[in-house]
Write a protein that holds these residues in place. Structure first.
Motif, PDB file in Angstrom:
ATOM      1  N   GLN A   8     -39.567 -49.707  24.052  1.00 28.46           N
ATOM      2  CA  GLN A   8     -40.367 -50.146  22.915  1.00 28.46           C
ATOM      3  C   GLN A   8     -41.836 -50.266  23.291  1.00 28.46           C
ATOM      4  O   GLN A   8     -42.717 -49.940  22.504  1.00 28.46           O
ATOM      5  CB  GLN A   8     -39.833 -51.473  22.377  1.00 28.46           C
TER       6      GLN A   8
ATOM      7  N   GLU B  70     -34.855 -46.278  23.902  1.00 29.23           N
ATOM      8  CA  GLU B  70     -35.610 -46.791  22.756  1.00 29.23           C
ATOM      9  C   GLU B  70     -35.246 -48.237  22.448  1.00 29.23           C
ATOM     10  O   GLU B  70     -36.078 -48.995  21.959  1.00 29.23           O
ATOM     11  CB  GLU B  70     -35.359 -45.916  21.528  1.00 29.23           C
ATOM     12  N   ALA B  71     -34.018 -48.632  22.736  1.00 29.00           N
ATOM     13  CA  ALA B  71     -33.574 -49.989  22.442  1.00 29.00           C
ATOM     14  C   ALA B  71     -34.052 -50.984  23.485  1.00 29.00           C
ATOM     15  O   ALA B  71     -34.129 -52.183  23.213  1.00 29.00           O
ATOM     16  CB  ALA B  71     -32.055 -50.034  22.341  1.00 29.00           C
ATOM     17  N   SER B  72     -34.410 -50.521  24.662  1.00 27.70           N
ATOM     18  CA  SER B  72     -34.835 -51.431  25.721  1.00 27.70           C
ATOM     19  C   SER B  72     -36.282 -51.878  25.498  1.00 27.70           C
ATOM     20  O   SER B  72     -37.039 -51.259  24.762  1.00 27.70           O
ATOM     21  CB  SER B  72     -34.699 -50.760  27.087  1.00 27.70           C
TER      22      SER B  72
ATOM     23  N   ILE C 124     -28.486 -37.808  24.096  1.00 22.74           N
ATOM     24  CA  ILE C 124     -28.761 -38.606  22.897  1.00 22.74           C
ATOM     25  C   ILE C 124     -28.533 -40.090  23.193  1.00 22.74           C
ATOM     26  O   ILE C 124     -29.342 -40.941  22.825  1.00 22.74           O
ATOM     27  CB  ILE C 124     -27.894 -38.129  21.712  1.00 22.74           C
ATOM     28  N   GLY C 125     -27.445 -40.392  23.888  1.00 25.43           N
ATOM     29  CA  GLY C 125     -27.154 -41.781  24.235  1.00 25.43           C
ATOM     30  C   GLY C 125     -28.212 -42.369  25.145  1.00 25.43           C
ATOM     31  O   GLY C 125     -28.622 -43.530  24.979  1.00 25.43           O
ATOM     32  N   SER C 126     -28.688 -41.592  26.102  1.00 29.60           N
ATOM     33  CA  SER C 126     -29.742 -42.066  27.009  1.00 29.60           C
ATOM     34  C   SER C 126     -31.021 -42.352  26.248  1.00 29.60           C
ATOM     35  O   SER C 126     -31.705 -43.349  26.504  1.00 29.60           O
ATOM     36  CB  SER C 126     -30.012 -41.030  28.094  1.00 29.60           C
ATOM     37  N   GLN C 127     -31.354 -41.492  25.295  1.00 36.64           N
ATOM     38  CA  GLN C 127     -32.557 -41.691  24.491  1.00 36.64           C
ATOM     39  C   GLN C 127     -32.430 -42.954  23.645  1.00 36.64           C
ATOM     40  O   GLN C 127     -33.372 -43.748  23.552  1.00 36.64           O
ATOM     41  CB  GLN C 127     -32.810 -40.482  23.606  1.00 36.64           C
ATOM     42  N   GLU C 128     -31.277 -43.165  23.036  1.00 36.90           N
ATOM     43  CA  GLU C 128     -31.073 -44.355  22.215  1.00 36.90           C
ATOM     44  C   GLU C 128     -31.165 -45.625  23.052  1.00 36.90           C
ATOM     45  O   GLU C 128     -31.757 -46.623  22.624  1.00 36.90           O
ATOM     46  CB  GLU C 128     -29.728 -44.283  21.506  1.00 36.90           C
ATOM     47  N   LEU C 129     -30.600 -45.592  24.252  1.00 44.18           N
ATOM     48  CA  LEU C 129     -30.684 -46.759  25.125  1.00 44.18           C
ATOM     49  C   LEU C 129     -32.125 -47.031  25.549  1.00 44.18           C
ATOM     50  O   LEU C 129     -32.556 -48.187  25.613  1.00 44.18           O
ATOM     51  CB  LEU C 129     -29.807 -46.558  26.363  1.00 44.18           C
TER      52      LEU C 129
ATOM     53  N   THR D 262     -24.464 -35.204  24.052  1.00 46.64           N
ATOM     54  CA  THR D 262     -24.178 -36.596  23.699  1.00 46.64           C
ATOM     55  C   THR D 262     -24.702 -37.552  24.767  1.00 46.64           C
ATOM     56  O   THR D 262     -25.179 -38.645  24.432  1.00 46.64           O
ATOM     57  CB  THR D 262     -22.677 -36.830  23.474  1.00 46.64           C
TER      58      THR D 262
ATOM     59  N   ASP E 283     -43.313 -46.836  23.279  1.00 53.60           N
ATOM     60  CA  ASP E 283     -43.559 -46.396  21.907  1.00 53.60           C
ATOM     61  C   ASP E 283     -44.835 -47.026  21.356  1.00 53.60           C
ATOM     62  O   ASP E 283     -45.634 -46.367  20.683  1.00 53.60           O
ATOM     63  CB  ASP E 283     -42.375 -46.744  21.002  1.00 53.60           C
TER      64      ASP E 283
END
Length: 98
Positions: A72, A66-68, A59-64, A56, A75
């Protein structure tokens, strides 16, 4: 010269006391650690919880990330690089087919 004289000691008998070894394990009156068995092996639940916590967190680190804004932009750079690689591959295939 006798054996006792060579060692510098005498033939007198010494009185000794046998001291018992302390018991192993948790001290009396303390509760054992619920995450480990009496022999010190971690329990299945403890290991499973530790693995789930790490998953978890990842996963949370990856989501953060991607949101920064930095995530982006990375990506976008990857997308552009992949497009350029596809175009270059097409050019190479065309030049080999001619």
């Amino acid at each position: 010269m006798t054996n006792a004289d060579e060692s510098g000691g005498s033939d007198e008998i010494l009185d000794a006391e046998i001291v018992p070894t302390p018991p192993t394990g948790p001290a009396p009156g303390t509760l054992p650690d619920p995450d480990y068995t009496d022999s010190g092996v971690p329990t299945f639940d403890f290991v499973r919880d530790k693995i789930e916590n790490r998953i978890t967190t990842a996963i949370g680190s990856q989501e953060l990330a991607e949101a920064s804004a930095e995530g982006q932009s990375v990506d976008e750079m990857m997308r552009k690089r992949d497009e350029a690689a596809k175009k270059r591959l097409e050019e190479i295939r065309k030049s080999m087919g001619s």
